[in-house]
Design an enzyme around this catalytic site. Structure first.
Site, mmCIF file in Angstrom:
data_model
loop_
_atom_site.group_PDB
_atom_site.id
_atom_site.type_symbol
_atom_site.label_atom_id
_atom_site.label_comp_id
_atom_site.label_asym_id
_atom_site.label_seq_id
_atom_site.Cartn_x
_atom_site.Cartn_y
_atom_site.Cartn_z
ATOM 1 N N SER A 128 0.865 -1.195 0.000
ATOM 2 C CA SER A 128 0.000 0.000 0.000
ATOM 3 C C SER A 128 0.893 1.234 0.000
ATOM 4 O O SER A 128 2.060 1.156 0.403
ATOM 5 C CB SER A 128 -0.870 0.005 1.261
ATOM 6 N N TYR A 168 -2.303 -0.736 10.469
ATOM 7 C CA TYR A 168 -2.315 -1.240 9.083
ATOM 8 C C TYR A 168 -1.053 -0.783 8.344
ATOM 9 O O TYR A 168 -0.398 -1.577 7.653
ATOM 10 C CB TYR A 168 -3.575 -0.712 8.389
HETATM 11 P P1 NAD Z 1 -11.225 -6.585 -0.069
HETATM 12 O O1 NAD Z 1 -11.670 -6.573 1.351
HETATM 13 O O2 NAD Z 1 -12.174 -6.089 -1.110
HETATM 14 O O3 NAD Z 1 -10.727 -8.048 -0.475
HETATM 15 C C1 NAD Z 1 -9.760 -8.700 0.330
HETATM 16 C C2 NAD Z 1 -9.758 -10.181 0.019
HETATM 17 O O4 NAD Z 1 -8.833 -10.831 0.908
HETATM 18 C C3 NAD Z 1 -11.124 -10.833 0.256
HETATM 19 O O5 NAD Z 1 -11.381 -11.751 -0.800
HETATM 20 C C4 NAD Z 1 -10.935 -11.570 1.577
HETATM 21 O O6 NAD Z 1 -11.754 -12.717 1.678
HETATM 22 C C5 NAD Z 1 -9.461 -11.959 1.490
HETATM 23 N N1 NAD Z 1 -8.904 -12.256 2.806
HETATM 24 C C6 NAD Z 1 -8.928 -11.477 3.919
HETATM 25 N N2 NAD Z 1 -8.340 -12.107 4.940
HETATM 26 C C7 NAD Z 1 -7.916 -13.321 4.466
HETATM 27 C C8 NAD Z 1 -7.247 -14.414 5.035
HETATM 28 N N3 NAD Z 1 -6.890 -14.433 6.335
HETATM 29 N N4 NAD Z 1 -6.961 -15.495 4.263
HETATM 30 C C9 NAD Z 1 -7.326 -15.498 2.950
HETATM 31 N N5 NAD Z 1 -7.981 -14.485 2.348
HETATM 32 C C10 NAD Z 1 -8.274 -13.409 3.099
HETATM 33 O O7 NAD Z 1 -9.866 -5.761 -0.096
HETATM 34 P P2 NAD Z 1 -9.125 -4.971 -1.268
HETATM 35 O O8 NAD Z 1 -9.481 -3.548 -1.148
HETATM 36 O O9 NAD Z 1 -9.324 -5.666 -2.563
HETATM 37 O O10 NAD Z 1 -7.594 -5.121 -0.780
HETATM 38 C C11 NAD Z 1 -6.764 -6.170 -1.257
HETATM 39 C C12 NAD Z 1 -5.313 -5.885 -0.853
HETATM 40 O O11 NAD Z 1 -4.920 -4.632 -1.395
HETATM 41 C C13 NAD Z 1 -5.093 -5.809 0.654
HETATM 42 O O12 NAD Z 1 -3.848 -6.406 0.967
HETATM 43 C C14 NAD Z 1 -5.026 -4.317 0.930
HETATM 44 O O13 NAD Z 1 -4.234 -4.000 2.041
HETATM 45 C C15 NAD Z 1 -4.397 -3.820 -0.361
HETATM 46 N N6 NAD Z 1 -4.692 -2.408 -0.631
HETATM 47 C C16 NAD Z 1 -5.963 -2.018 -0.935
HETATM 48 C C17 NAD Z 1 -6.207 -0.669 -1.235
HETATM 49 C C18 NAD Z 1 -7.562 -0.163 -1.655
HETATM 50 O O14 NAD Z 1 -7.698 1.048 -1.830
HETATM 51 N N7 NAD Z 1 -8.572 -0.998 -1.854
HETATM 52 C C19 NAD Z 1 -5.156 0.253 -1.163
HETATM 53 C C20 NAD Z 1 -3.891 -0.182 -0.814
HETATM 54 C C21 NAD Z 1 -3.663 -1.522 -0.564
#
Ligand code: NAD
Length: 253
Positions: free
Chosen positions: A144, A158
């Site tokens: 991130s 986080y």
């Molecule tokens: P989301 O909540 O939409 O999806 C996350 C996915 O991870 C889900 O399918 C969930 O079931 C799975 N998950 C969570 N815990 C788990 C576990 N213990 N074992 C297996 N699967 C698990 O989230 P997102 O927004 O798509 O984020 C995905 C990644 O991108 C994360 O690592 C997040 O930190 C990173 N990220 C997201 C953003 C954003 O703006 N959305 C920004 C920076 C980083």
């Protein structure tokens, strides 16, 4: 045919990556804790494959929790049984519960580190034997901007978990380079997903105003970058950070 695993691949950024990998001919195994969303994603991707004559790749799922090492080892075993190989691992599964440093609980801190950091470590550890057998193994960590570059009120725990992924990545990249395995991280800015949507419309509007491109990113913005890092085009890039944020980290004030 190159084979990939995308953790947390059923939704959000993970599903965007899966969709780009499928369209580029990769076999994909997705993992997550919620079987119904995994099945939904597999069905969606099978429709894409079946409607494109040039594709004959496969998509499958494994129900698992990345914060449990045994679960990661079983995921890799399933990958061997189904595909006989692994070329690309994408560590995407993650959570981002909001709480100020004064309010955050011990449980929230531990859970965030367990999934975001330990989960990355366990998936990478478990996949190394197979990635060594690949002619060009790739590890892509979804970190991130929060932590490695910026601060964000309500997300100190986080941010620490996301910065920890980068500290881990740099040494792993050195250890795996002799095996022609690259290890890189994508640093998304604010990407419109279910997870981000749960932070509320005020949060989203605030972020949109701050982004020079005046829009949140999409999961496909991240998926396209992952395709590049998985491909031969990136074969001499390792230990690197790729920021994808519409310019969010650029402003001086
Ligand atoms: P989301 O909540 O939409 O999806 C996350 C996915 O991870 C889900 O399918 C969930 O079931 C799975 N998950 C969570 N815990 C788990 C576990 N213990 N074992 C297996 N699967 C698990 O989230 P997102 O927004 O798509 O984020 C995905 C990644 O991108 C994360 O690592 C997040 O930190 C990173 N990220 C997201 C953003 C954003 O703006 N959305 C920004 C920076 C980083």
């Amino acid at each position: 045919m190159r084979t990939s695993i995308v953790t947390g691949g059923a939704k959000g950024i993970g599903k965007g990556i899966v969709s780009c990998f499928i369209e580029n001919g990769y076999n994909v195994m997705i993992t997550g804790r919620d079987e119904s969303s995994l099945i939904q994603c597999v069905n969606d991707m099978e429709n894409v494959i079946n409607s494109n004559e040039t594709l004959n790749n496969k998509i499958s799922y494994y129900v698992g929790d990345v914060s449990i090492k045994k679960s990661c080892e079983d995921m890799i075993l399933q990958c061997v049984i189904q595909y006989g190989q692994l070329d690309v691992l994408v560590c995407n599964a993650g959570i981002y519960p909001e709480a100020t440093v004064e309010a955050v609980t011990e449980e929230e801190i531990n859970e965030t580190m367990r999934i975001n950091y330990n989960g990355t470590v366990f998936c990478i550890q478990s996949s190394i034997p197979l990635l060594k057998q690949s002619q060009a193994g790739r590890i892509i960590i979804i970190s991130s901007i929060t932590g490695p570059i910026t601060g964000n009120i309500g997300f100190a725990h986080y941010a620490a978990s996301k910065a920890a992924q980068i500290g881990f990545m740099r040494t792993v990249a050195m250890e795996l380079a002799p095996f022609n395995i690259t290890v890189n991280a994508i640093l998304p800015g604010n990407i419109l997903t279910d997870g981000l949507g749960s932070l509320g419309s005020d949060y989203i509007c605030r972020m949109e105003r701050k982004i020079p491109m005046k829009r949140l990113g999409t999961p496909l913005d991240i998926g396209n970058a992952a395709v590049f890092l998985a491909s031969p085009l990136s074969s001499y890039i390792t230990g690197n950070l790729m920021t994808i944020d519409g310019g969010q980290v650029l402003p001086e004030d």
